[in-house]
Design an enzyme around this catalytic site. Structure first.
Site, PDB file in Angstrom:
ATOM      1  N   ASP A 172      35.383 -20.065  50.456  1.00  0.00           N
ATOM      2  CA  ASP A 172      34.796 -19.618  51.674  1.00  0.00           C
ATOM      3  C   ASP A 172      35.157 -20.434  52.786  1.00  0.00           C
ATOM      4  O   ASP A 172      36.112 -21.071  52.726  1.00  0.00           O
ATOM      5  CB  ASP A 172      33.304 -19.616  51.636  1.00  0.00           C
ATOM      6  CG  ASP A 172      32.794 -18.296  52.340  1.00  0.00           C
ATOM      7  OD1 ASP A 172      32.517 -18.364  53.654  1.00  0.00           O
ATOM      8  OD2 ASP A 172      32.365 -17.454  51.695  1.00  0.00           O
ATOM      9  N   HIS A 232      29.734 -18.996  57.864  1.00  0.00           N
ATOM     10  CA  HIS A 232      29.613 -18.069  56.810  1.00  0.00           C
ATOM     11  C   HIS A 232      29.289 -18.769  55.487  1.00  0.00           C
ATOM     12  O   HIS A 232      28.288 -18.399  54.768  1.00  0.00           O
ATOM     13  CB  HIS A 232      30.720 -17.262  56.737  1.00  0.00           C
ATOM     14  CG  HIS A 232      30.916 -16.066  55.533  1.00  0.00           C
ATOM     15  ND1 HIS A 232      31.532 -16.211  54.326  1.00  0.00           N
ATOM     16  CD2 HIS A 232      30.281 -14.800  55.566  1.00  0.00           C
ATOM     17  CE1 HIS A 232      31.248 -15.080  53.429  1.00  0.00           C
ATOM     18  NE2 HIS A 232      30.517 -14.167  54.356  1.00  0.00           N
ATOM     19  N   SER A 391      28.873  -9.856  51.367  1.00  0.00           N
ATOM     20  CA  SER A 391      29.090 -11.265  51.205  1.00  0.00           C
ATOM     21  C   SER A 391      27.728 -11.975  50.744  1.00  0.00           C
ATOM     22  O   SER A 391      27.688 -13.112  50.080  1.00  0.00           O
ATOM     23  CB  SER A 391      29.251 -11.960  52.692  1.00  0.00           C
ATOM     24  OG  SER A 391      30.687 -12.030  52.851  1.00  0.00           O
TER      25      SER A 391
END
Length: 962
Positions: A172, A232, A391
């Site tokens: 990520d 994120h 996600s």
């Protein structure tokens, strides 16, 4: 591509160009983020797989083969680096053959990749794709973790709280690894000594104590996978395995399982809205697997299918790692990658009431759903935030997969995924519009850990064919054919006892005529197939072109019930004619070799004696001036072909044909050119002959019909060929004046094949040789093929008779031509192949003789024995008068395009009974006039003229009485 939902939905459609910093680029300011539709990729970069393992120097710099360097020199080659230098000499994988190429020219990576792929030293080449994060940012706020209760996490924890030896790779934007709610669960590389500047464990990464950062701030990798800014990855990490039962922050499904941070973004590679983009996702997946991650989470994706991506998935799956990936946030049914690759567990998102999240992508590749809406988790800089997206659903599933791996330590990667999938809760009833499109169900942690008798059977290889007696065996699934489907299955979990697998169709154009397969008892991890009793699928006679035939396998065995989608393409608009030593793909839109330039996956190109393909692109060009061109060759940018021709009739192969051993037909017009169209309908006919001396060529006959009310003059009709022999840099093309044909060959004679093209239908010869890079004072087609360049090549006589040595093309054409209104003129060509120039010259002469025979052909003795007609005729309908049906019959001595239409007394067309190419024969159709009023009507048969056969039109009256 998948969009952020809902806040960023509108802005993602904006085309943006983002300049990046020097550290990542071959030269200052060169690297940009580019977009093609919904696909994002980096400028000035390619991912290339070589056929042979390269030599490496100075760590990871690659010595490219000479031919590849020659290709890239045209684009100002900057550098070439091994993507996985530690695998250069590996006997277990060929990932060491994959190279990152950087160049300095302004050429689009798609164009460069398509050109580079011509080299016989290259297995594949593609742009360096970027992928978006699949989440929807919200303001940080506390929310109860409803997602854990929904999947019965607490009951699962009573069975297993996770094994600290099970590692979840979070591929990520990095992870806030010192976050107080994460730090105790961060993976530590015990084989690496911190801070000594030495690669202690020999994995190719120095001091990777907690993972790796592939991008850094501006392109320099480092050993600190901390997020550059709150993006994120920290949120994803907390959902998968934040420290649980520590009186702090949030709990996580993974509980005790470890997190391996793998940062695959680069801070200065961002979208127009400032969101991080994943630039090194596949490199990160390999790193995670190589360093012990049993589960790999990918909460990102995009619409670009990447061969590089699938190869990395294959590699890590074989190593025992399960990849779990987000289905996407498009809110639509579409493809997303990596979730759409084989062997990936694909995850859609649901709300608290088990309905599909509005933003979630859905489709036949989704495996499961999981809570993904309003999810509270860890956030960068030791805080917490609430986000939504697939996600968020994905790490919840990945964390559960880690618990399953802890509970069933002997399971393979795919068994872990199947245990999660088959023990999910079916929510199709709550989502009637998405049945069997949001996976087997919403994940259930308790069932996944407690159920020990799970069964999961999957098809792993699907083989469709159209072999006799139901089809013609050409591998193209056409209207009216019966397809056979052989499937290889594997039983991943517990043994079956009474397994039945039924095939059903979700497409009205495909009917299952044999759809039951009884497998009975099958052991764990046992492979089996239905080859002795294949499924059979009847395709409808009116099957539209390029129809995706979606089929559903339904598995049952007692209480076990499951399904699986598969699909194939019906009535494709291309086919490969292989009636002799020549094989050539022809299409329904006027291209040759392939139907999907520049990917060139749909078709087989051109080959001689079953050798390698030698044709990168072939296309018909028609024109009357430099501003009046109708064609389907590459356009002015080179990234795509023009689409001036519109299909009227899909390619059909006849074996045997009416005249030749194999014939192909299709019909199209130039309506796609819009207001610039010439008004020409093209009736294409190809001929292959199996016997010597006609077995080494194929005739391409274009009957050009003027559909306008005025004559078309100064018309030139030509074929463009971009030839590639092995290493195309060694090719030469030139014109032979004595026998009037163009040819191409290898300067070094390897291979020793010659290919020739010639005009058959006229002595008005035109030829133009092209050195594709334009370095011979001609023009380059690497940057596109403009209309003015096309006009020059088709209308200049023998305008340029030589090009080479290098990557070459040529154009051969006929003109000038005048076609009266409603009339037809042939433009016919031959493509021949052989091992010498003399053989080509002989083949061209034989083809010219054969073309004369084609023009003079009228079925005689053999055809008469089969009761085929000698002349055109239209019979009176019977009965007449009629109510409400009558039959109309006619006969045709030659194959041609024919229409049979009904008109009223005012001349208005009221019905079309026939509008297609028909072989020579006797025909009858039934006309049902139940929707018409009583009265007098007329029916007209029109046969479009073909050279040598003339035209035919006749009208008769019929009377409807009710």
């Amino acid at each position: 591509m998948l969009n952020f939902f809902p806040f960023f939905r509108n802005v993602l459609g904006v085309l943006f160009v983002l300049s990046l910093l020097t550290a990542f680029s071959p030269s200052a300011g060169d690297i940009r983020v580019l977009e093609k539709g919904e696909i994002k990729y980096l400028s000035n970069m390619l991912i290339v797989k070589l056929k042979e393992t390269p030599s490496v120097y100075s760590g990871n710099f690659v010595v490219l083969p000479f031919s590849v360097k020659n290709y890239l020199s045209k684009f100002k080659l900057n550098s070439s680096e091994a993507v996985f230098p530690d695998k250069i000499n590996s006997s277990k994988t060929d990932l060491g053959k994959i190279v990152l190429v950087k160049y300095d020219s302004d050429d689009d990576p798609f164009t460069v990749a398509s050109i580079l792929s011509k080299s016989n030293e290259i297995e594949w080449a593609e742009p360096k794709f970027l992928y978006e994060l699949e989440f929807t940012p919200n303001d940080p706020s506390y929310s109860s973790q409803w997602n854990l209760s929904k999947i019965q996490a607490s009951l699962a924890w009573d069975i297993n709280k996770g094994d600290t030896n099970i590692v979840i790779g979070i591929v990520d934007t990095g992870t806030d690894w010192d976050h107080p709610d994460l730090s105790a669960n961060i993976w530590k590389n015990k084989d690496e000594v911190s801070g000594n500047g030495v690669d202690d464990d020999g994995n190719g990464f120095i001091d990777d104590i907690r993972g790796w950062d592939f991008g850094g701030l501006s392109g320099t990798p480092d050993n600190n996978p901390m997020e550059d800014r709150p993006d994120h990855g920290t949120h994803v990490s907390g959902i998968a395995s934040a420290v649980t039962n520590n009186s702090l922050g949030v709990a996580s499904i993974g509980y005790k399982c470890k997190i391996m941070p793998v940062k695959t973004s680069q801070d200065n590679i961002r979208s127009a809205t400032g969101q991080a983009l994943i630039a090194f996702g596949y490199e990160g997946i390999v790193y995670a697997s190589d360093n012990g991650a049993k589960i790999i989470n990918c909460s990102w994706g995009g619409g670009a299918y990447s061969i590089f991506g699938q190869e990395t998935i294959n590699y890590v799956t074989a190593q025992g790692s399960l990849v779990v990936a987000a289905a996407g946030n498009s809110g639509a049914q579409n493809n997303n990658y990596p979730s759409g690759y084989n062997f990936v567990l694909s995850v859609a998102s649901t709300n608290s009431d088990d309905t599909k999240s509005s933003f979630s992508t859905y489709g036949t590749t989704v495996d499961v759903s999981a809570p993904g809406n309003i999810i509270y988790s860890t956030w960068q800089n030791d805080t917490y935030a609430t986000l939504s997206g697939t996600s968020m659903a994905t790490p919840l599933t990945a964390g559960l997969a880690a618990l399953v791996a802890s509970q069933f330590p002997n399971y393979t990667a795919l068994q872990i995924g199947e245990q999660v999938r088959v023990n999910s809760d079916n929510i199709d009833g709550i989502n009637p519009s998405y049945q069997k499109l949001i996976g087997k169900g919403r994940i259930n942690a308790f069932k996944s850990l407690s159920t020990t008798n799970s069964i999961s059977v999957r098809g792993i290889d699907f083989q469709f064919d159209d072999n006799a007696p139901g089809g013609d065996g050409d591998g193209y699934f056409e209207a009216g054919e019966i397809l056979n489907l052989g499937v290889t299955f594997v039983n991943y979990l517990n043994s079956t006892s009474n397994l039945s697998i039924q095939l059903t169709s979700s497409n009205s154009y495909a009917t299952i005529t044999s759809g039951n397969f009884f497998a009975g008892s099958v052991g764990t991890l046992q492979e089996f197939n239905n080859f002795s009793s294949k499924y059979k699928i009847q395709l409808a006679a009116d099957l539209p072109q390029n129809t995706v035939i979606k089929l559903l396998l339904n598995y049952t065995d007692g209480s076990y019930s499951d399904y699986q989608w598969t699909e194939t393409l019906g009535n494709p608009t291309y086919a490969t004619q292989f009636g002799n030593d020549i094989a050539l793909t022809i299409t329904s839109k006027g291209t040759l070799a392939f139907n999907d330039y520049p990917d060139n996956m749909q078709g087989d190109g051109f080959s001689y004696l079953q050798g390698d393909n030698a044709l990168f692109e072939g296309a018909l060009i028609l024109g009357t001036s430099s501003t009046k061109i109708s064609d389907v060759a590459r356009g002015s940018t080179g990234n795509s072909q023009n689409t001036d021709f519109t299909t009227e009739e899909v390619v059909t192969l006849f074996t045997p044909g009416e005249f030749a051993d194999q014939e192909g037909t299709t019909v199209y017009n130039d309506n796609g050119a819009g207001t610039s169209k010439l008004g020409i309908r093209v009736m294409f006919h190809s001929y292959s002959f199996a016997e010597v001396p006609d077995n080494n060529y194929i005739i391409l006959r274009y009957s050009l019909i003027n559909t306008t009310a005025s004559a078309i003059s100064n018309l030139y009709a030509g074929l463009f060929f971009d030839w590639d022999f092995a290493d195309a840099n060694g090719d030469i093309t030139q014109y032979d004046y004595s026998d009037n044909y163009g040819y191409v060959f290898r300067e070094d004679g390897v291979p020793n094949t010659y290919i020739g093209t010639a005009l058959l239908s006229s002595a008005n010869y035109n030829f133009w040789a092209i050195l594709n890079d334009g370095t011979d004072t001609g023009f380059s087609i690497y940057d596109g093929f403009t209309d003015s360049e096309k006009w020059q090549t088709i209308s200049s006589g023998i305008g340029k008779d030589f090009a080479g040595t290098g990557d070459v093309s040529h154009v051969i054409s006929q003109g000038a031509i005048t076609i009266a209104a409603g009339d037809t003129v042939d433009a016919a060509f031959v493509i021949a192949a052989g091992v010498s120039k003399n053989i080509i010259a002989s083949a061209v002469q034989h083809a010219r003789d054969k073309y004369i025979e084609i023009l003079n052909f009228v079925p005689t003795s053999v055809e008469e024995e089969n009761n085929l007609p000698k002349e055109f005729s239209l019979e009176q309908n019977y009965p007449n008068p009629f109510n409400p049906t009558t039959k109309i019959s006619w006969q045709s001595p030659v194959g041609s395009h024919q229409t049979l239409k009904i008109y009223d007394l005012l001349g208005n067309e009221v019905a079309v009974l026939v509008d297609e190419f028909r072989q020579a024969g006797i025909y009858e159709v039934e006309f049902n006039a139940s929707q018409l009023s009583s009265g007098v009507y007329f029916y007209t048969l029109k046969v479009y003229p073909v050279s040598g056969a003339g035209s035919f039109i006749e009208t008769k009256k019929l009377i409807l009485i009710k």
